[in-house]
Write a protein that holds these residues in place. Structure first.
Motif, mmCIF file in Angstrom:
data_model
loop_
_atom_site.group_PDB
_atom_site.id
_atom_site.type_symbol
_atom_site.label_atom_id
_atom_site.label_comp_id
_atom_site.label_asym_id
_atom_site.label_seq_id
_atom_site.Cartn_x
_atom_site.Cartn_y
_atom_site.Cartn_z
ATOM 1 N N GLU A 163 0.836 -1.186 0.000
ATOM 2 C CA GLU A 163 0.000 0.000 0.000
ATOM 3 C C GLU A 163 0.881 1.249 0.000
ATOM 4 O OE1 GLU A 163 -2.645 -0.949 3.239
ATOM 5 O OE2 GLU A 163 -3.357 -2.707 2.174
ATOM 6 N N ASP A 164 0.799 2.098 1.026
ATOM 7 C CA ASP A 164 1.606 3.310 1.015
ATOM 8 C C ASP A 164 2.993 3.105 1.612
ATOM 9 O OD1 ASP A 164 0.273 2.782 3.405
ATOM 10 O OD2 ASP A 164 0.584 4.833 4.112
ATOM 11 N N ARG A 165 3.307 1.867 1.996
ATOM 12 C CA ARG A 165 4.574 1.644 2.685
ATOM 13 C C ARG A 165 5.560 0.950 1.749
ATOM 14 N NH1 ARG A 165 1.750 -1.684 7.296
ATOM 15 N NH2 ARG A 165 3.495 -1.319 8.682
ATOM 16 N N GLU A 166 6.843 1.183 1.970
ATOM 17 C CA GLU A 166 7.820 0.676 1.018
ATOM 18 C C GLU A 166 8.484 -0.617 1.492
ATOM 19 O OE1 GLU A 166 11.590 2.158 -1.690
ATOM 20 O OE2 GLU A 166 11.039 3.262 0.119
ATOM 21 N N LEU A 167 8.319 -1.673 0.702
ATOM 22 C CA LEU A 167 8.988 -2.941 0.966
ATOM 23 C C LEU A 167 10.346 -2.928 0.269
ATOM 24 C CD1 LEU A 167 6.426 -5.889 0.543
ATOM 25 C CD2 LEU A 167 7.816 -5.373 2.542
ATOM 26 N N VAL A 168 11.393 -3.173 1.032
ATOM 27 C CA VAL A 168 12.732 -3.218 0.472
ATOM 28 C C VAL A 168 13.173 -4.673 0.412
ATOM 29 C CG1 VAL A 168 15.139 -2.525 0.843
ATOM 30 C CG2 VAL A 168 13.260 -0.950 1.424
ATOM 31 N N VAL A 169 13.742 -5.088 -0.712
ATOM 32 C CA VAL A 169 14.226 -6.458 -0.851
ATOM 33 C C VAL A 169 15.709 -6.493 -0.532
ATOM 34 C CG1 VAL A 169 14.441 -8.420 -2.417
ATOM 35 C CG2 VAL A 169 12.513 -6.850 -2.648
ATOM 36 N N ASP A 170 16.123 -7.422 0.315
ATOM 37 C CA ASP A 170 17.559 -7.603 0.531
ATOM 38 C C ASP A 170 17.882 -9.091 0.599
ATOM 39 O OD1 ASP A 170 16.899 -8.466 3.072
ATOM 40 O OD2 ASP A 170 17.954 -6.882 4.139
ATOM 41 N N GLN A 171 19.124 -9.406 0.863
ATOM 42 C CA GLN A 171 19.597 -10.793 0.962
ATOM 43 C C GLN A 171 19.180 -11.636 -0.246
ATOM 44 O OE1 GLN A 171 18.526 -12.448 4.816
ATOM 45 N NE2 GLN A 171 19.751 -10.957 5.942
ATOM 46 N N ILE A 172 19.263 -11.026 -1.439
ATOM 47 C CA ILE A 172 18.934 -11.780 -2.658
ATOM 48 C C ILE A 172 20.038 -12.791 -2.943
ATOM 49 C CG2 ILE A 172 18.499 -11.626 -5.154
ATOM 50 C CD1 ILE A 172 17.486 -8.816 -4.730
ATOM 51 N N ASP A 173 19.630 -13.998 -3.215
ATOM 52 C CA ASP A 173 20.601 -15.027 -3.566
ATOM 53 C C ASP A 173 19.972 -15.913 -4.639
ATOM 54 O OD1 ASP A 173 22.990 -16.643 -3.249
ATOM 55 O OD2 ASP A 173 21.680 -18.121 -2.309
ATOM 56 N N VAL A 174 20.679 -16.096 -5.738
ATOM 57 C CA VAL A 174 20.171 -16.916 -6.842
ATOM 58 C C VAL A 174 21.231 -17.960 -7.157
ATOM 59 C CG1 VAL A 174 19.301 -16.896 -9.216
ATOM 60 C CG2 VAL A 174 18.956 -14.889 -7.751
ATOM 61 N N ARG A 175 20.842 -19.221 -7.117
ATOM 62 C CA ARG A 175 21.838 -20.286 -7.322
ATOM 63 C C ARG A 175 21.167 -21.525 -7.918
ATOM 64 N NH1 ARG A 175 19.722 -19.813 -2.482
ATOM 65 N NH2 ARG A 175 18.971 -21.711 -1.489
ATOM 66 N N GLU A 176 21.988 -22.343 -8.590
ATOM 67 C CA GLU A 176 21.471 -23.622 -9.077
ATOM 68 C C GLU A 176 21.923 -24.703 -8.100
ATOM 69 O OE1 GLU A 176 22.762 -24.918 -12.979
ATOM 70 O OE2 GLU A 176 20.832 -25.871 -13.336
ATOM 71 N N GLU A 177 21.027 -25.651 -7.817
ATOM 72 C CA GLU A 177 21.372 -26.699 -6.853
ATOM 73 C C GLU A 177 20.578 -27.961 -7.150
ATOM 74 O OE1 GLU A 177 20.259 -24.563 -3.256
ATOM 75 O OE2 GLU A 177 18.299 -25.548 -3.206
ATOM 76 N N GLU A 178 20.963 -29.027 -6.470
ATOM 77 C CA GLU A 178 20.197 -30.264 -6.566
ATOM 78 C C GLU A 178 18.970 -30.136 -5.680
ATOM 79 O OE1 GLU A 178 21.817 -34.155 -5.452
ATOM 80 O OE2 GLU A 178 23.042 -34.014 -7.268
ATOM 81 N N ALA A 179 17.781 -30.428 -6.214
ATOM 82 C CA ALA A 179 16.554 -30.299 -5.419
ATOM 83 C C ALA A 179 16.538 -31.344 -4.307
ATOM 84 C CB ALA A 179 15.337 -30.468 -6.314
ATOM 85 N N ASP A 180 16.136 -30.925 -3.116
ATOM 86 C CA ASP A 180 15.994 -31.921 -2.055
ATOM 87 C C ASP A 180 14.636 -32.625 -2.193
ATOM 88 O OD1 ASP A 180 13.997 -30.364 -0.894
ATOM 89 O OD2 ASP A 180 15.330 -29.461 0.577
ATOM 90 N N ASP A 181 14.416 -33.632 -1.364
ATOM 91 C CA ASP A 181 13.223 -34.483 -1.515
ATOM 92 C C ASP A 181 11.923 -33.691 -1.482
ATOM 93 O OD1 ASP A 181 14.960 -36.536 -1.637
ATOM 94 O OD2 ASP A 181 14.454 -37.419 0.317
ATOM 95 N N ARG A 182 11.853 -32.706 -0.551
ATOM 96 C CA ARG A 182 10.612 -31.945 -0.385
ATOM 97 C C ARG A 182 10.276 -31.173 -1.666
ATOM 98 N NH1 ARG A 182 12.572 -29.075 2.960
ATOM 99 N NH2 ARG A 182 12.105 -27.091 2.008
ATOM 100 N N VAL A 183 11.309 -30.521 -2.220
ATOM 101 C CA VAL A 183 11.110 -29.729 -3.443
ATOM 102 C C VAL A 183 10.780 -30.651 -4.621
ATOM 103 C CG1 VAL A 183 12.300 -28.242 -5.110
ATOM 104 C CG2 VAL A 183 12.510 -27.790 -2.643
ATOM 105 N N CYS A 184 11.436 -31.814 -4.684
ATOM 106 C CA CYS A 184 11.149 -32.783 -5.755
ATOM 107 C C CYS A 184 9.691 -33.214 -5.693
ATOM 108 C CB CYS A 184 12.054 -34.014 -5.630
ATOM 109 S SG CYS A 184 13.745 -33.689 -6.155
ATOM 110 N N ASP A 185 9.216 -33.525 -4.497
ATOM 111 C CA ASP A 185 7.810 -33.928 -4.338
ATOM 112 C C ASP A 185 6.887 -32.821 -4.839
ATOM 113 O OD1 ASP A 185 8.405 -36.342 -3.299
ATOM 114 O OD2 ASP A 185 7.976 -35.844 -1.207
ATOM 115 N N ALA A 186 7.164 -31.592 -4.411
ATOM 116 C CA ALA A 186 6.279 -30.476 -4.746
ATOM 117 C C ALA A 186 6.275 -30.209 -6.251
ATOM 118 C CB ALA A 186 6.692 -29.223 -3.976
#
Lengths: 252, 252
Positions: A105-128
């Motif tokens: 709304e009228d308040r500003e959300l700031v994004v930080d701690q951005i991290d983008v990487r390729e990895e092997e999916a763990d079991d939970r992510v594979c299921d999903a």
């Protein structure tokens, strides 16, 4: 058994009950300072430890929070409103706006701690995502900060075979974000499933979100599905419960 | 500053960390008994109070729960899945099924503590229903119990001018429940808004839901709107967060 049930309660509980009633009646509003230990010791003729325990009860319930050296204050709840359906409507991300912009709304959300990487999916992510264990995925992590206070962190996972070499593997995904890019790749989301839980934070989560005592986290796991029914993204979000109201609007 | 950050942690935290890792690695599964105070005292050469504090950390995080006289156990999370949209779809209540029946799958939800009364609406309910302060409403309260454990209590408020003399003012509302009766009265809900928050329970809420230490509640406030846009019901629900996953499915 005495005739007055209340007399069996410990003193600090009775003081906490009285303060809670005053808060609920509006005598102390959001952001107001509650009586301090010395005030409570004098008013109720109790020891400092008892006064401290009474204030501790309200903090553990999340009704009040201590500010170092300043006292204990009624917690102000001025949450972000996260509208589940509108924010993911195609018009929203289709027109190049971030899906987060409706939150602030009228308040500003700031994004930080951005991290983008390729990895092997763990079991939970594979299921999903319905992929075989060991498949490569791109993981995009970030944290959102509002008025200097972290309110949410999230990691979203996308199958490498879909997003390789696209801007989704970069820090900046461009206008409309990940979903607009997925659409360009022929895998635009047409359906979403959000699953919501709440629990107490781990020490690490409390630290990342600077949570006051007595503050649960809300966990949202969103899965995005493309036209062919394939799960193209799973996003695990962890929210400061004191900073959010989730809203879902829908027809019968 | 030492070179090992971990040595600055209190002992009970290090023991809690080790137990947490074992739980996360699956060495202790849901429902398994964790090592007791005596086991931890021997294994880590610590005092009883330190062992107790370590187990307390996991209970406060909601990862484990104490059972009187039996020890501390890994919490089993076998939640009810509450599907926000499907369960309120017109086909559902239109065909005479309770909107709750989809929640329980193969498990039986028992309703108790039913209370139906007419009262003056308070400010919050007036705001939600868009009625003037002091207007009369019917309030329907009940609690839901699953496998002997209370999991949810709710109070729903309906304007008296709509529901007076209808079965909605009775304990048993008949097939299809309140929404089917509202439809017969010409005020069937066509749109819903659900707002979700999470916070720690008050002592009273913890008691009504028999909550273990470290268990937040989820609050859902649902407003039902009729064809003419009028708010015909507001329902305030309080859920045991350890017993529920909320699910919302929707199209982009």
């Amino acid at each position: 058994m005495t005739s007055q049930g209340a007399t069996r309660q410990p003193k600090y509980q009775r003081i906490a009950d009285a303060l809670r009633k005053s808060i609920q009646a509006g005598e102390y509003g959001p952001g107001d300072r509650l009586p301090g230990e010395n005030d409570l010791m004098a008013a109720y003729e109790v020891a400092r430890m008892t006064a401290r325990q009474a204030l501790g009860v309200l903090q553990n319930e999340g009704l009040a929070e201590a500010r170092k050296g300043a006292g204990v204050f009624v917690r102000a709840f001025r949450p972000l409103r996260r509208r589940g359906l509108q924010r993911l409507a195609q018009e929203q991300w289709g027109s190049g706006r971030s899906i987060w912009s409706t939150d602030s709304e009228d308040r500003e959300l700031v994004v930080d701690q951005i991290d983008v990487r390729e990895e092997e999916a763990d079991d939970r992510v594979c299921d999903a995502l319905g992929i075989t264990p060991g498949t490569q995925v791109w993981a995009r992590s970030r944290r959102f900060v509002l008025d200097g206070k972290p309110v949410l962190f999230a990691t979203s996972y996308l199958p490498s075979d879909i997003v390789a070499d696209s801007p989704i593997t970069q820090r900046e995904t461009g206008p409309g974000g990940t979903y607009a890019r997925l659409a360009e790749l022929g895998h635009g989301p047409v359906h979403f499933r959000e699953e919501i839980r709440s629990r107490m934070p781990s020490a690490d989560e409390a630290d990342r979100l600077s949570l006051a005592t007595g503050t649960p986290v809300i966990r949202i796991v969103r899965t995005a599905f493309a036209e062919d029914g394939r799960a193209v993204e799973v996003n695990e979000m962890t929210l400061d419960s004191a900073s959010y109201v989730l809203e879902y609007d829908f027809d019968a």
